[in-house]
Design a protein around this motif. Sequence first.
Motif, PDB file in Angstrom:
ATOM      1  N   PHE A 213       0.838  -1.190   0.000  1.00 31.90           N
ATOM      2  CA  PHE A 213       0.000   0.000   0.000  1.00 31.90           C
ATOM      3  C   PHE A 213       0.872   1.239   0.000  1.00 31.90           C
ATOM      4  N   LYS A 214       0.262   2.378  -0.291  1.00 33.21           N
ATOM      5  CA  LYS A 214       0.921   3.661  -0.099  1.00 33.21           C
ATOM      6  C   LYS A 214      -0.144   4.716   0.140  1.00 33.21           C
ATOM      7  N   LYS A 215       0.240   5.782   0.838  1.00 34.76           N
ATOM      8  CA  LYS A 215      -0.669   6.882   1.117  1.00 34.76           C
ATOM      9  C   LYS A 215      -0.698   7.830  -0.078  1.00 34.76           C
ATOM     10  N   VAL A 216      -1.863   8.434  -0.285  1.00 29.75           N
ATOM     11  CA  VAL A 216      -2.038   9.296  -1.451  1.00 29.75           C
ATOM     12  C   VAL A 216      -1.825  10.761  -1.101  1.00 29.75           C
ATOM     13  N   GLY A 217      -2.331  11.209   0.040  1.00 26.85           N
ATOM     14  CA  GLY A 217      -2.111  12.580   0.470  1.00 26.85           C
ATOM     15  C   GLY A 217      -2.984  13.601  -0.206  1.00 26.85           C
ATOM     16  N   ASP A 218      -4.217  13.225  -0.547  1.00 25.16           N
ATOM     17  CA  ASP A 218      -5.141  14.177  -1.175  1.00 25.16           C
ATOM     18  C   ASP A 218      -6.252  14.601  -0.233  1.00 25.16           C
ATOM     19  N   GLY A 219      -6.135  14.263   1.058  1.00 26.08           N
ATOM     20  CA  GLY A 219      -7.163  14.628   2.022  1.00 26.08           C
ATOM     21  C   GLY A 219      -8.090  13.506   2.385  1.00 26.08           C
ATOM     22  N   ASN A 220      -8.194  12.495   1.516  1.00 23.57           N
ATOM     23  CA  ASN A 220      -9.019  11.338   1.836  1.00 23.57           C
ATOM     24  C   ASN A 220      -8.190  10.338   2.629  1.00 23.57           C
ATOM     25  N   PRO A 221      -8.732   9.772   3.710  1.00 27.83           N
ATOM     26  CA  PRO A 221      -7.917   8.905   4.580  1.00 27.83           C
ATOM     27  C   PRO A 221      -7.605   7.540   4.000  1.00 27.83           C
ATOM     28  N   LEU A 222      -8.243   7.132   2.919  1.00 23.61           N
ATOM     29  CA  LEU A 222      -8.061   5.782   2.397  1.00 23.61           C
ATOM     30  C   LEU A 222      -6.723   5.630   1.672  1.00 23.61           C
ATOM     31  N   LYS A 223      -6.067   4.494   1.917  1.00 27.83           N
ATOM     32  CA  LYS A 223      -4.800   4.180   1.262  1.00 27.83           C
ATOM     33  C   LYS A 223      -5.058   3.612  -0.137  1.00 27.83           C
ATOM     34  N   LEU A 224      -4.001   3.601  -0.933  1.00 28.53           N
ATOM     35  CA  LEU A 224      -4.007   2.961  -2.235  1.00 28.53           C
ATOM     36  C   LEU A 224      -3.387   1.576  -2.064  1.00 28.53           C
ATOM     37  N   TRP A 225      -4.093   0.526  -2.503  1.00 32.64           N
ATOM     38  CA  TRP A 225      -3.635  -0.847  -2.294  1.00 32.64           C
ATOM     39  C   TRP A 225      -3.195  -1.476  -3.607  1.00 32.64           C
ATOM     40  N   LYS A 226      -2.216  -2.360  -3.516  1.00 31.77           N
ATOM     41  CA  LYS A 226      -1.725  -3.080  -4.694  1.00 31.77           C
ATOM     42  C   LYS A 226      -1.603  -4.557  -4.355  1.00 31.77           C
ATOM     43  N   ALA A 227      -2.263  -5.397  -5.134  1.00 28.88           N
ATOM     44  CA  ALA A 227      -2.182  -6.847  -4.961  1.00 28.88           C
ATOM     45  C   ALA A 227      -1.782  -7.469  -6.289  1.00 28.88           C
ATOM     46  N   SER A 228      -0.900  -8.451  -6.244  1.00 26.18           N
ATOM     47  CA  SER A 228      -0.455  -9.081  -7.488  1.00 26.18           C
ATOM     48  C   SER A 228      -0.281 -10.576  -7.286  1.00 26.18           C
ATOM     49  N   VAL A 229      -0.385 -11.296  -8.406  1.00 24.37           N
ATOM     50  CA  VAL A 229      -0.320 -12.756  -8.362  1.00 24.37           C
ATOM     51  C   VAL A 229       0.036 -13.265  -9.754  1.00 24.37           C
ATOM     52  N   GLU A 230       0.593 -14.447  -9.814  1.00 19.95           N
ATOM     53  CA  GLU A 230       0.904 -15.084 -11.096  1.00 19.95           C
ATOM     54  C   GLU A 230      -0.263 -15.961 -11.516  1.00 19.95           C
ATOM     55  N   VAL A 231      -0.636 -15.865 -12.794  1.00 12.67           N
ATOM     56  CA  VAL A 231      -1.816 -16.558 -13.308  1.00 12.67           C
ATOM     57  C   VAL A 231      -1.401 -17.468 -14.461  1.00 12.67           C
ATOM     58  N   GLU A 232      -1.989 -18.661 -14.500  1.00  7.81           N
ATOM     59  CA  GLU A 232      -1.682 -19.633 -15.556  1.00  7.81           C
ATOM     60  C   GLU A 232      -2.537 -19.363 -16.793  1.00  7.81           C
ATOM     61  N   ALA A 233      -2.324 -18.203 -17.415  1.00 13.00           N
ATOM     62  CA  ALA A 233      -3.040 -17.846 -18.645  1.00 13.00           C
ATOM     63  C   ALA A 233      -2.345 -16.651 -19.275  1.00 13.00           C
ATOM     64  N   PRO A 234      -2.430 -16.502 -20.596  1.00 10.07           N
ATOM     65  CA  PRO A 234      -1.805 -15.348 -21.248  1.00 10.07           C
ATOM     66  C   PRO A 234      -2.545 -14.056 -20.932  1.00 10.07           C
ATOM     67  N   PRO A 235      -1.888 -12.898 -21.099  1.00 15.01           N
ATOM     68  CA  PRO A 235      -2.490 -11.617 -20.705  1.00 15.01           C
ATOM     69  C   PRO A 235      -3.856 -11.341 -21.308  1.00 15.01           C
ATOM     70  N   SER A 236      -4.054 -11.614 -22.604  1.00  9.25           N
ATOM     71  CA  SER A 236      -5.340 -11.294 -23.222  1.00  9.25           C
ATOM     72  C   SER A 236      -6.480 -12.103 -22.618  1.00  9.25           C
ATOM     73  N   VAL A 237      -6.196 -13.348 -22.253  1.00  8.20           N
ATOM     74  CA  VAL A 237      -7.225 -14.203 -21.645  1.00  8.20           C
ATOM     75  C   VAL A 237      -7.543 -13.722 -20.229  1.00  8.20           C
ATOM     76  N   VAL A 238      -6.504 -13.342 -19.490  1.00  7.65           N
ATOM     77  CA  VAL A 238      -6.717 -12.822 -18.135  1.00  7.65           C
ATOM     78  C   VAL A 238      -7.527 -11.534 -18.189  1.00  7.65           C
ATOM     79  N   LEU A 239      -7.202 -10.658 -19.144  1.00  4.67           N
ATOM     80  CA  LEU A 239      -7.958  -9.416 -19.281  1.00  4.67           C
ATOM     81  C   LEU A 239      -9.423  -9.700 -19.570  1.00  4.67           C
ATOM     82  N   ASN A 240      -9.692 -10.657 -20.434  1.00  4.82           N
ATOM     83  CA  ASN A 240     -11.083 -10.999 -20.735  1.00  4.82           C
ATOM     84  C   ASN A 240     -11.799 -11.554 -19.510  1.00  4.82           C
ATOM     85  N   ARG A 241     -11.079 -12.316 -18.682  1.00  6.83           N
ATOM     86  CA  ARG A 241     -11.674 -12.851 -17.453  1.00  6.83           C
ATOM     87  C   ARG A 241     -12.060 -11.717 -16.506  1.00  6.83           C
TER      88      ARG A 241
END
Length: 667
Positions: free
Chosen positions: A495-523
């Motif tokens: 995560f990281k803080k944004v600093g625009d006045g809103n208290p909510l953080k920006l979150w980032k989650a990532s994972v490896e997927v057994e499929a090519p990018p175009s198929v994952v995007l369609n999913r």
Amino acid sequence: MASCHRASRVSIYDNVPGSHLYASTGDLLDLEKDDLFPHLDDILQHVNGLQEVVDDWSKDVLPELQTHDTLVGEPGLSTFPSPNQITLDFEGNSVSEGRTTPSDVERDVTSLNESEPPGVRDRRDSGVGASLTRPNRRLRWNSFQLSHQPRPAPASPHISSQTASQLSLLQRFSLLRLTAIMEKHSMSNKHGWTWSVPKFMKRMKVPDYKDKAVFGVPLIVHVQRTGQPLPQSIQQALRYLRSNCLDQVGLFRKSGVKSRIHALRQMNENFPENVNYEDQSAYDVADMVKQFFRDLPEPLFTNKLSETFLHIYQYVPKEQRLQAVQAAILLLADENREVLQTLLCFLNDVVNLVEENQMTPMNLAVCLAPSLFHLNLLKKESSPRVIQKKYATGKPDQKDLNENLAAAQGLAHMIMECDRLFEVPHELVAQSRNSYVEAEIHVPTLEELGTQLEESGATFHTYLNHLIQGLQKEAKEKFKGWVTCSSTDNTDLAFKKVGDGNPLKLWKASVEVEAPPSVVLNRVLRERHLWDEDFVQWKVVETLDRQTEIYQYVLNSMAPHPSRDFVVLRTWKTDLPKGMCTLVSLSVEHEEAQLLGGVRAVVMDSQYLIEPCGSGKSRLTHICRIDLKGHSPEWYSKGFGHLCAAEVARIRNSFQPLIAEGPETKI
């Protein structure tokens, strides 16, 4: 709300210390015959006179907003990112209509837009269209959700419709109000008791509870695991009781069979996703529900506030109790407040059939209050000498008697007022003046998005392109400046803080997927029903070009809480360097997007980055910042990151071999 007087019966459980204070109907007798506090109105008026202090508090809550009082359209007020801020998507995404083939995303999206009717795709209560990869079906309880949905009341908004900033602000005003009421009625000179403001300190680290599935697990851990504070199997138990057992005489009062209750507990712990209550005794299931609340690590009313709730019903005059309890409920942790609302609405339905089940509000309260307040339980810190002294006479302690009386009295009152308890009092909103309005999140129109760039001739297309460029830059720089968090299920979370006045953080989650990018995007784009069990409705409001659209969808919530409605502008790219794909979404206002769910949530940042990583594999990164409404900043800090990680894990798991569950029905 059904009346109890037509079938009033005295329960054997009404014969408790102080039971002479209760009418046979379960209604509470008026204990405040004398006006012991004639100057209460003056005191509360004085509280309203502390406006300068309140304004100072509100400035502390939202200091950034104070500098924008005269700036119309200031980016800081909208809380949407500037083009050089990188963000991705957690909620502002898509869905498909049943089945798609792994083909080129552009062709697939075009064919879908041309072939599908424009109406809303609706998943029914049966759970059709849920994830194919998991046996558990998310509970859909439409009848309960509709019967207790918030009623339109402009003067008294519901807690579930508040932004995180608004809820944080209202909690501070509630603390001020509750302090004034309790200090006025503490009666410390007569009872040796004084009320102190609850201290909201950082919680100590707790066990991971990996060895427990249902019983003895904190509600916030259930949120982290499933997104809902009540386990599905306990929700199913309440649904079974509500659908089949409300006519059972003495429900929650008559005891179940110990061996069968134990078997139900074991079934919940060992097979929490496959619990079936059909043909079970109503009294066994009801006793199991009571045990769930008694086994919580802390009472439903929390360690911080349980005593406050009891003191409200011991010392505050009858006419002031609703106001005091509303303030205390606003101070509860979000997960506890949501479970309390679900339980109270359910118990209200039990009371509505009092002529058949003979359970008045007081009968129910006497049976359930000890489990909800954890009354009469020996505290771990109590020494053997203290315990021996406490129970040497064989009679209950007077303090215990008073607490039991207040708990039953209070729970009966809350059952009858279940619909009003979770409204935000109009006085709190009026007291906050402009701060409350400023704490709302401004959702822009398509035209306003271009003006935020401060570039001549800029349009929403320009804005979206800036977001995509920023995302590519973040990926190139390996997401520097993010704070890594621990996560489960082989996912990466930061995560990281944004600093625009809103208290909510920006979150980032990532994972490896057994499929090519175009198929994952369609999913992600068109097949959300395959990985999101809460996904219930969607429609394309307007197609702006081949890869850009206004998209509306609805996510289910734990009954009876309102569902979340999202309206987002989204665009996707498949022709980026190195085979990358992106999907960028953010909330916008659109005149044709009428409210489909109960509450309109706000996607401030929602972006997916899908990068190839090896033969036929992809690295899926999801960056998001979303206000779901009805949750405080503390809830987002404790639970939202876990939900982001769980989302990318579900997308990954949707590509794993399917579990045989019979044919899937097209939605």
